[in-house]
Scaffold this active site. Structure first.
Site, PDB file in Angstrom:
ATOM      1  N   MET A 138       0.830  -1.202   0.000  1.00  0.00           N
ATOM      2  CA  MET A 138       0.000   0.000   0.000  1.00  0.00           C
ATOM      3  C   MET A 138       0.870   1.260   0.000  1.00  0.00           C
ATOM      4  O   MET A 138       0.389   2.352   0.289  1.00  0.00           O
ATOM      5  CB  MET A 138      -0.953   0.007   1.195  1.00  0.00           C
ATOM      6  N   GLY A 139       2.144   1.105  -0.331  1.00  0.00           N
ATOM      7  CA  GLY A 139       3.034   2.260  -0.365  1.00  0.00           C
ATOM      8  C   GLY A 139       3.538   2.630   1.016  1.00  0.00           C
ATOM      9  O   GLY A 139       3.500   1.826   1.944  1.00  0.00           O
ATOM     10  N   ALA A 140       4.028   3.882   1.141  1.00  0.00           N
ATOM     11  CA  ALA A 140       4.698   4.331   2.375  1.00  0.00           C
ATOM     12  C   ALA A 140       5.762   3.305   2.750  1.00  0.00           C
ATOM     13  O   ALA A 140       5.807   2.795   3.862  1.00  0.00           O
ATOM     14  CB  ALA A 140       3.697   4.546   3.498  1.00  0.00           C
ATOM     15  N   GLU A 193      11.898  -0.524   5.134  1.00  0.00           N
ATOM     16  CA  GLU A 193      12.845  -1.606   4.900  1.00  0.00           C
ATOM     17  C   GLU A 193      12.160  -2.973   4.861  1.00  0.00           C
ATOM     18  O   GLU A 193      12.634  -3.892   4.176  1.00  0.00           O
ATOM     19  CB  GLU A 193      13.932  -1.589   5.974  1.00  0.00           C
ATOM     20  N   GLY A 194      11.049  -3.126   5.574  1.00  0.00           N
ATOM     21  CA  GLY A 194      10.321  -4.386   5.499  1.00  0.00           C
ATOM     22  C   GLY A 194       9.842  -4.673   4.090  1.00  0.00           C
ATOM     23  O   GLY A 194      10.021  -5.786   3.562  1.00  0.00           O
ATOM     24  N   HIS A 195       9.222  -3.673   3.444  1.00  0.00           N
ATOM     25  CA  HIS A 195       8.791  -3.849   2.056  1.00  0.00           C
ATOM     26  C   HIS A 195       9.986  -4.117   1.142  1.00  0.00           C
ATOM     27  O   HIS A 195       9.943  -4.990   0.272  1.00  0.00           O
ATOM     28  CB  HIS A 195       8.079  -2.591   1.548  1.00  0.00           C
ATOM     29  N   GLN A 231      -2.910 -12.397   7.488  1.00  0.00           N
ATOM     30  CA  GLN A 231      -3.077 -12.070   6.071  1.00  0.00           C
ATOM     31  C   GLN A 231      -2.327 -13.075   5.201  1.00  0.00           C
ATOM     32  O   GLN A 231      -2.859 -13.554   4.192  1.00  0.00           O
ATOM     33  CB  GLN A 231      -2.569 -10.663   5.791  1.00  0.00           C
ATOM     34  N   SER A 257       4.211   0.840   8.287  1.00  0.00           N
ATOM     35  CA  SER A 257       3.951   2.203   7.830  1.00  0.00           C
ATOM     36  C   SER A 257       3.222   3.007   8.892  1.00  0.00           C
ATOM     37  O   SER A 257       3.377   4.230   8.975  1.00  0.00           O
ATOM     38  CB  SER A 257       3.133   2.164   6.535  1.00  0.00           C
TER      39      SER A 257
END
Length: 291
Positions: A33-35, A38-40, A163, A196
């Protein structure tokens, strides 16, 4: 490094993915979902290592937010995200508008005419109980992303553990043919899981938020010490959170790692500790495997 290619419509991303597939590339998808943090980016780098081409979706999905939640104020910084993604190995960013994904936009969503993907019983537990309809929105948008991007593999973090399990089951049950790749939670040095929503925390709340990880560590420590009684492990988590005035615990549960059903005691099957709490006005979740 120049920003990754920006795609706006499902047709564009489908055409690009099919071209890559035709060239023999393995296509990886990282839904976000953006923002980005480092995890993403750890998911993107993992996808880059394992796939020939990487698509990252950046879409704040309205159907997974409930009434009174933070859809409108959820942080958005597409240009900043694109720069980070180019450095991490992303080939294309799919950043549709709500209208690109849901036709008539939020007006259409309120009409009751749209078809959604239901999450089943797995989606009714824990987060599903706290956030009714959340996993229906998650399953629907992920199914749409799978249909648009047609990836071979899709990468999801274990930080949102329920999830992850819901998406794995959806991919199996609906025969998507997409390999769901779980990736470890990335944490701050003090243990707080990257999110985020951490940006909402005041300095005092940020310090208090460490209690979630300390609670999970307390449960894991008890389990390593030989405690098998799941309720005792849950009490260990509750006690840590009660000691922090800014933390309002919503649930602390010891569950089967696959079914997410609450356990009476640890056995031979893998178990997971789940926790959710409000720190100030910010809702945070976390989890950890139990030995």
């Amino acid at each position: 490094m120049s920003p990754a290619t920006l795609l706006r419509s499902p047709r564009e991303v489908r055409e690009l993915s099919r071209r890559w597939r035709g060239e023999g590339a393995v296509v990886g998808l990282v839904p976000t979902m953006g923002a980005l943090h480092e995890g993403h980016l750890s998911l993107v780098r993992r996808a880059w290592e394992e796939c020939g081409r990487v698509i990252v979706s950046v879409f704040v999905n309205p159907t997974q937010f409930g009434e009174g939640e933070d859809f409108e104020r959820y942080p958005r910084d597409l240009e900043g995200d694109r720069r980070l993604l180019a450095e991490a190995g992303c080939d294309a960013v799919f950043a549709p508008a709500v209208e690109d994904m849901y036709g008539g936009g939020t007006t259409d969503l309120a009409s009751g005419e749209r078809i959604f993907v239901e999450a089943g019983r797995l989606g009714e537990l824990w987060e599903g109980e706290e956030r009714p309809g959340h996993f229906r929105g998650v399953c629907t948008v992920v199914a749409m992303l799978f249909n648009a991007a047609e990836p071979h593999r899709a990468y999801f973090g274990e930080k949102d553990y329920q999830q992850l399990k819901v998406i794995q089951k959806m991919a199996r049950d609906l025969l998507f043919g997409v390999e769901i790749v779980p990736c470890p939670t990335v944490r701050e040095p003090d243990g707080l899981a990257l999110s985020s929503r951490n940006a909402y925390l005041s300095p005092q709340e940020r310090r208090a938020a460490r209690a979630l990880w300390r609670a999970l560590e307390a449960a894991a420590g008890e389990a390593r010490g030989g405690v098998r009684d799941a309720r005792r492990l849950e009490r260990a988590m509750e006690e840590v959170c009660r000691a922090e005035p800014l933390v309002r615990l919503q649930y602390a549960a010891v569950v089967d790692a696959e079914t997410l059903q609450r356990l009476g005691e640890l056995g031979d099957r893998p178990a997971r500790a789940l926790i959710a709490a409000r720190v100030g006005e910010t809702r945070l979740i976390d989890n950890a495997a139990l030995p």
